[in-house]
Scaffold this motif. Structure first.
Motif, PDB file in Angstrom:
ATOM      1  N   GLU A  65       0.904  -1.140   0.032  1.00 54.28           N
ATOM      2  CA  GLU A  65       0.034  -0.031  -0.042  1.00 54.28           C
ATOM      3  C   GLU A  65       0.781   1.290  -0.160  1.00 54.28           C
ATOM      4  O   GLU A  65       1.382   1.730   0.819  1.00 54.28           O
ATOM      5  CB  GLU A  65      -0.806   0.050   1.180  1.00 54.28           C
ATOM      6  CG  GLU A  65      -1.993   0.939   1.067  1.00 54.28           C
ATOM      7  CD  GLU A  65      -3.107   0.860   2.043  1.00 54.28           C
ATOM      8  OE1 GLU A  65      -2.886   1.604   3.186  1.00 54.28           O
ATOM      9  OE2 GLU A  65      -3.972   0.032   2.082  1.00 54.28           O
ATOM     10  N   LEU A  66       0.916   1.862  -1.114  1.00 56.62           N
ATOM     11  CA  LEU A  66       1.880   3.054  -1.397  1.00 56.62           C
ATOM     12  C   LEU A  66       1.276   4.399  -0.667  1.00 56.62           C
ATOM     13  O   LEU A  66       2.071   5.048  -0.119  1.00 56.62           O
ATOM     14  CB  LEU A  66       2.289   3.333  -2.869  1.00 56.62           C
ATOM     15  CG  LEU A  66       2.647   2.192  -3.559  1.00 56.62           C
ATOM     16  CD1 LEU A  66       2.771   2.581  -5.161  1.00 56.62           C
ATOM     17  CD2 LEU A  66       3.954   1.557  -2.895  1.00 56.62           C
ATOM     18  N   ASP A  67       0.019   4.582  -0.750  1.00 48.74           N
ATOM     19  CA  ASP A  67      -0.627   5.802  -0.208  1.00 48.74           C
ATOM     20  C   ASP A  67      -1.683   5.296   0.145  1.00 48.74           C
ATOM     21  O   ASP A  67      -2.896   4.971  -0.495  1.00 48.74           O
ATOM     22  CB  ASP A  67      -0.891   6.720  -1.120  1.00 48.74           C
ATOM     23  CG  ASP A  67      -1.186   8.100  -0.485  1.00 48.74           C
ATOM     24  OD1 ASP A  67      -1.997   8.203   0.486  1.00 48.74           O
ATOM     25  OD2 ASP A  67      -0.446   9.154  -1.041  1.00 48.74           O
ATOM     26  N   PRO A  68      -2.221   5.505   1.671  1.00 48.16           N
ATOM     27  CA  PRO A  68      -3.361   5.082   2.347  1.00 48.16           C
ATOM     28  C   PRO A  68      -4.556   5.827   1.951  1.00 48.16           C
ATOM     29  O   PRO A  68      -5.753   5.329   1.938  1.00 48.16           O
ATOM     30  CB  PRO A  68      -3.282   4.772   3.688  1.00 48.16           C
ATOM     31  CG  PRO A  68      -2.177   6.293   3.995  1.00 48.16           C
ATOM     32  CD  PRO A  68      -1.349   6.030   2.844  1.00 48.16           C
ATOM     33  N   ASP A  69      -4.599   6.925   1.211  1.00 49.37           N
ATOM     34  CA  ASP A  69      -5.771   7.864   1.173  1.00 49.37           C
ATOM     35  C   ASP A  69      -5.535   8.752   0.205  1.00 49.37           C
ATOM     36  O   ASP A  69      -4.998   9.755   0.231  1.00 49.37           O
ATOM     37  CB  ASP A  69      -5.941   8.535   2.385  1.00 49.37           C
ATOM     38  CG  ASP A  69      -7.255   9.528   2.309  1.00 49.37           C
ATOM     39  OD1 ASP A  69      -8.109   9.375   1.491  1.00 49.37           O
ATOM     40  OD2 ASP A  69      -7.464  10.183   3.024  1.00 49.37           O
ATOM     41  N   VAL A  70      -5.998   8.466  -1.308  1.00 47.95           N
ATOM     42  CA  VAL A  70      -6.081   9.133  -2.445  1.00 47.95           C
ATOM     43  C   VAL A  70      -7.349   9.329  -3.037  1.00 47.95           C
ATOM     44  O   VAL A  70      -8.155   8.564  -3.058  1.00 47.95           O
ATOM     45  CB  VAL A  70      -5.347   8.483  -3.623  1.00 47.95           C
ATOM     46  CG1 VAL A  70      -3.695   8.130  -2.893  1.00 47.95           C
ATOM     47  CG2 VAL A  70      -5.725   7.089  -4.012  1.00 47.95           C
ATOM     48  N   PHE A  71      -7.576  10.493  -3.727  1.00 42.74           N
ATOM     49  CA  PHE A  71      -8.852  10.926  -4.139  1.00 42.74           C
ATOM     50  C   PHE A  71      -9.979  10.874  -3.356  1.00 42.74           C
ATOM     51  O   PHE A  71     -11.093  10.292  -3.608  1.00 42.74           O
ATOM     52  CB  PHE A  71      -9.194  10.145  -5.402  1.00 42.74           C
ATOM     53  CG  PHE A  71      -8.084  10.306  -6.577  1.00 42.74           C
ATOM     54  CD1 PHE A  71      -8.043  11.340  -7.283  1.00 42.74           C
ATOM     55  CD2 PHE A  71      -7.086   9.285  -7.040  1.00 42.74           C
ATOM     56  CE1 PHE A  71      -6.946  11.420  -8.227  1.00 42.74           C
ATOM     57  CE2 PHE A  71      -6.127   9.329  -7.975  1.00 42.74           C
ATOM     58  CZ  PHE A  71      -6.129  10.737  -8.483  1.00 42.74           C
ATOM     59  N   GLY A  72      -9.646  11.352  -2.129  1.00 39.84           N
ATOM     60  CA  GLY A  72     -10.897  11.284  -0.991  1.00 39.84           C
ATOM     61  C   GLY A  72     -12.280  11.867  -1.394  1.00 39.84           C
ATOM     62  O   GLY A  72     -13.189  11.539  -1.027  1.00 39.84           O
ATOM     63  N   GLU A  73     -12.157  12.763  -2.492  1.00 40.32           N
ATOM     64  CA  GLU A  73     -13.196  13.539  -3.000  1.00 40.32           C
ATOM     65  C   GLU A  73     -14.158  12.404  -3.754  1.00 40.32           C
ATOM     66  O   GLU A  73     -15.534  12.792  -3.930  1.00 40.32           O
ATOM     67  CB  GLU A  73     -13.099  14.555  -3.960  1.00 40.32           C
ATOM     68  CG  GLU A  73     -12.335  14.494  -5.209  1.00 40.32           C
ATOM     69  CD  GLU A  73     -10.801  14.227  -5.228  1.00 40.32           C
ATOM     70  OE1 GLU A  73     -10.152  13.935  -6.334  1.00 40.32           O
ATOM     71  OE2 GLU A  73     -10.414  14.079  -3.909  1.00 40.32           O
ATOM     72  N   GLN A  74     -13.857  11.510  -4.112  1.00 35.76           N
ATOM     73  CA  GLN A  74     -14.489  10.354  -4.921  1.00 35.76           C
ATOM     74  C   GLN A  74     -15.416   9.617  -3.924  1.00 35.76           C
ATOM     75  O   GLN A  74     -16.311   9.079  -4.448  1.00 35.76           O
ATOM     76  CB  GLN A  74     -13.560   9.243  -5.407  1.00 35.76           C
ATOM     77  CG  GLN A  74     -14.303   8.363  -6.372  1.00 35.76           C
ATOM     78  CD  GLN A  74     -14.503   8.923  -7.757  1.00 35.76           C
ATOM     79  OE1 GLN A  74     -14.140   9.744  -8.243  1.00 35.76           O
ATOM     80  NE2 GLN A  74     -15.683   8.132  -8.190  1.00 35.76           N
ATOM     81  N   LEU A  75     -15.258   9.944  -2.583  1.00 35.72           N
ATOM     82  CA  LEU A  75     -16.064   9.154  -1.605  1.00 35.72           C
ATOM     83  C   LEU A  75     -17.357  10.131  -1.706  1.00 35.72           C
ATOM     84  O   LEU A  75     -18.488   9.360  -0.984  1.00 35.72           O
ATOM     85  CB  LEU A  75     -15.537   9.093  -0.111  1.00 35.72           C
ATOM     86  CG  LEU A  75     -14.212   8.353  -0.134  1.00 35.72           C
ATOM     87  CD1 LEU A  75     -13.877   8.357   1.341  1.00 35.72           C
ATOM     88  CD2 LEU A  75     -14.263   7.113  -0.669  1.00 35.72           C
ATOM     89  N   LEU A  76     -17.686  11.064  -2.194  1.00 35.19           N
ATOM     90  CA  LEU A  76     -18.897  11.700  -2.376  1.00 35.19           C
ATOM     91  C   LEU A  76     -19.976  11.137  -3.617  1.00 35.19           C
ATOM     92  O   LEU A  76     -20.755  11.613  -3.598  1.00 35.19           O
ATOM     93  CB  LEU A  76     -18.832  13.175  -2.564  1.00 35.19           C
ATOM     94  CG  LEU A  76     -17.971  13.835  -1.288  1.00 35.19           C
ATOM     95  CD1 LEU A  76     -17.664  15.119  -1.607  1.00 35.19           C
ATOM     96  CD2 LEU A  76     -18.784  13.893  -0.047  1.00 35.19           C
ATOM     97  N   GLU A  77     -19.270  10.467  -4.369  1.00 37.80           N
ATOM     98  CA  GLU A  77     -19.781  10.027  -5.565  1.00 37.80           C
ATOM     99  C   GLU A  77     -20.656   8.893  -5.176  1.00 37.80           C
ATOM    100  O   GLU A  77     -20.511   8.079  -4.278  1.00 37.80           O
ATOM    101  CB  GLU A  77     -18.839   9.697  -6.442  1.00 37.80           C
ATOM    102  CG  GLU A  77     -18.046  10.630  -7.013  1.00 37.80           C
ATOM    103  CD  GLU A  77     -18.573  11.975  -7.660  1.00 37.80           C
ATOM    104  OE1 GLU A  77     -19.594  11.558  -8.435  1.00 37.80           O
ATOM    105  OE2 GLU A  77     -18.351  13.158  -7.465  1.00 37.80           O
ATOM    106  N   ALA A  78     -21.520   8.533  -6.225  1.00 39.59           N
ATOM    107  CA  ALA A  78     -22.580   7.485  -6.203  1.00 39.59           C
ATOM    108  C   ALA A  78     -21.925   6.264  -6.104  1.00 39.59           C
ATOM    109  O   ALA A  78     -20.884   6.026  -7.160  1.00 39.59           O
ATOM    110  CB  ALA A  78     -23.588   7.418  -7.307  1.00 39.59           C
ATOM    111  N   GLY A  79     -22.192   5.376  -5.330  1.00 39.15           N
ATOM    112  CA  GLY A  79     -21.520   4.007  -5.325  1.00 39.15           C
ATOM    113  C   GLY A  79     -20.545   3.783  -4.285  1.00 39.15           C
ATOM    114  O   GLY A  79     -20.014   2.445  -3.799  1.00 39.15           O
ATOM    115  N   TYR A  80     -20.171   4.959  -3.367  1.00 39.69           N
ATOM    116  CA  TYR A  80     -18.915   4.896  -2.559  1.00 39.69           C
ATOM    117  C   TYR A  80     -19.563   5.031  -1.173  1.00 39.69           C
ATOM    118  O   TYR A  80     -18.652   5.534  -0.426  1.00 39.69           O
ATOM    119  CB  TYR A  80     -18.108   5.887  -2.864  1.00 39.69           C
ATOM    120  CG  TYR A  80     -17.181   5.581  -4.103  1.00 39.69           C
ATOM    121  CD1 TYR A  80     -15.772   5.029  -3.886  1.00 39.69           C
ATOM    122  CD2 TYR A  80     -17.592   5.881  -5.355  1.00 39.69           C
ATOM    123  CE1 TYR A  80     -15.126   4.674  -5.169  1.00 39.69           C
ATOM    124  CE2 TYR A  80     -16.700   5.411  -6.318  1.00 39.69           C
ATOM    125  CZ  TYR A  80     -15.532   5.036  -6.281  1.00 39.69           C
ATOM    126  OH  TYR A  80     -14.693   4.624  -7.235  1.00 39.69           O
TER     127      TYR A  80
END
Length: 317
Positions: free
Chosen positions: A285-300
């Motif tokens: 695991e190179l980075d534990p938290d990327v593109f956090g804004e994606q969690l606001l999208e449908a399906g997440y």
């Protein structure tokens, strides 16, 4: 893959523009779309004032900002569009060390957009780390879903006697990869249309891939990973690549995974697929938290985080 005469003329103009930018010392580090948007929303950022603004930040510009030769090259390359009374380039140019790469302008809304960004830099580092550590010679390598071609370029430069294939289902990605290879002075990179490895008959000493791993409502090729949470394409690559590795060969898969209740679906798939003495593999695991804004999208709704990961698989028998 042979381009049409019109495409060949446009690609030559784009290549010449790249040569000019490199000679001028152009440099730009490509950022995430969210960071890009925040930069472009700042005061005085609504209009380009420099070449980095035009070809890095994808800002509209007044015709007087560029020389007549540069404008002519943009027109010949068919990458110039009107933006009200201004103009805009439909390509970006980014750098990684001394490599200059053309890819799609921001925002990358088109279905055939060719992406380059932070994932590309991390992918490059995974490849470079492997090439520095591995004693195994590379005779035949392939970059699956090559995009801008950064994986193929790095391998071809490190192993100049190797045959390096760059494959993608996106014709625009293949065109940009060919331009980027020419700018790097590499003659051992071939670009070929292929859905993963379906169009190739060879086996390989090194297979690299940086597949998309998001759920994308527009299903853009560079972004949509498929499946329930974007991992389907990564799993397909793992399955197909393992069938095409030579003994002693390695698969380097850099991607991202949606973690739900502490569970990483790609890691679970690797454990299942790579059981037994035939394989040696490392999952990081190179980075534990990327593109956090994606969690606001449908399906997440149930996703805790999206992690950047690297899987290295070597065939030992």
């Amino acid at each position: 893959m042979q381009p049409t005469p019109q495409q060949a003329q446009a690609d030559q103009a784009l290549f010449q523009l790249g040569q000019r930018l490199r000679a001028d010392g152009y440099s730009f580090t490509c950022v995430t779309p969210a960071t890009h948007a925040r930069n472009n929303a700042r005061p005085r950022a609504e209009l380009a004032h420099t070449l980095r603004d035009v070809f890095g930040w994808s800002r509209p510009f007044a015709q007087a900002l560029l020389s007549a030769d540069e404008l002519a090259q943009l027109k010949a390359a068919d990458v110039l569009q009107a933006d009200g009374e201004r103009l805009r380039s439909t390509v970006r140019w980014s750098t990684l060390d001394d490599l200059l790469l053309v890819h799609s302008a921001y925002p990358t809304d088109a279905s055939d957009a060719v992406f380059f960004g932070p994932d590309s830099y991390r992918f490059a580092q995974v490849i470079l780390d492997h090439l520095q550590r591995s004693p195994e010679p590379v005779r035949h390598a392939v970059d699956i879903g090559c995009g801008s071609g950064i994986g193929a370029l790095l391998i071809a430069r490190a192993a100049p006697h190797a045959q390096v294939s760059a494959v993608d289902i996106n014709p625009l990605a293949l065109r940009y990869t060919a331009i980027n290879a020419a700018l790097a002075g590499l003659t051992n990179v071939s670009v070929e249309p292929s859905d993963l490895l379906a169009g190739l008959s060879a086996s390989f000493d090194l297979i690299v891939a940086n597949p998309p791993y998001m759920l994308d409502t527009q299903q853009r090729q560079y972004r949509h990973g498929g499946g329930e949470l974007g991992a389907a394409l990564s799993v397909r690559i793992l399955e197909q690549a393992c069938q095409r590795l030579n003994v002693g060969g390695t698969l380097l898969l850099y991607t991202g995974v949606a973690v739900v209740d502490g569970t990483d679906a790609l890691l679970e798939a690797a454990r299942l697929r790579l059981a037994g003495p035939k394989w040696s593999w490392v999952y990081r695991e190179l980075d534990p938290d990327v593109f956090g804004e994606q969690l606001l999208e449908a399906g997440y709704q149930q996703v805790e985080r999206i992690a950047a990961v690297a899987l290295s698989v070597s065939r030992i028998g």
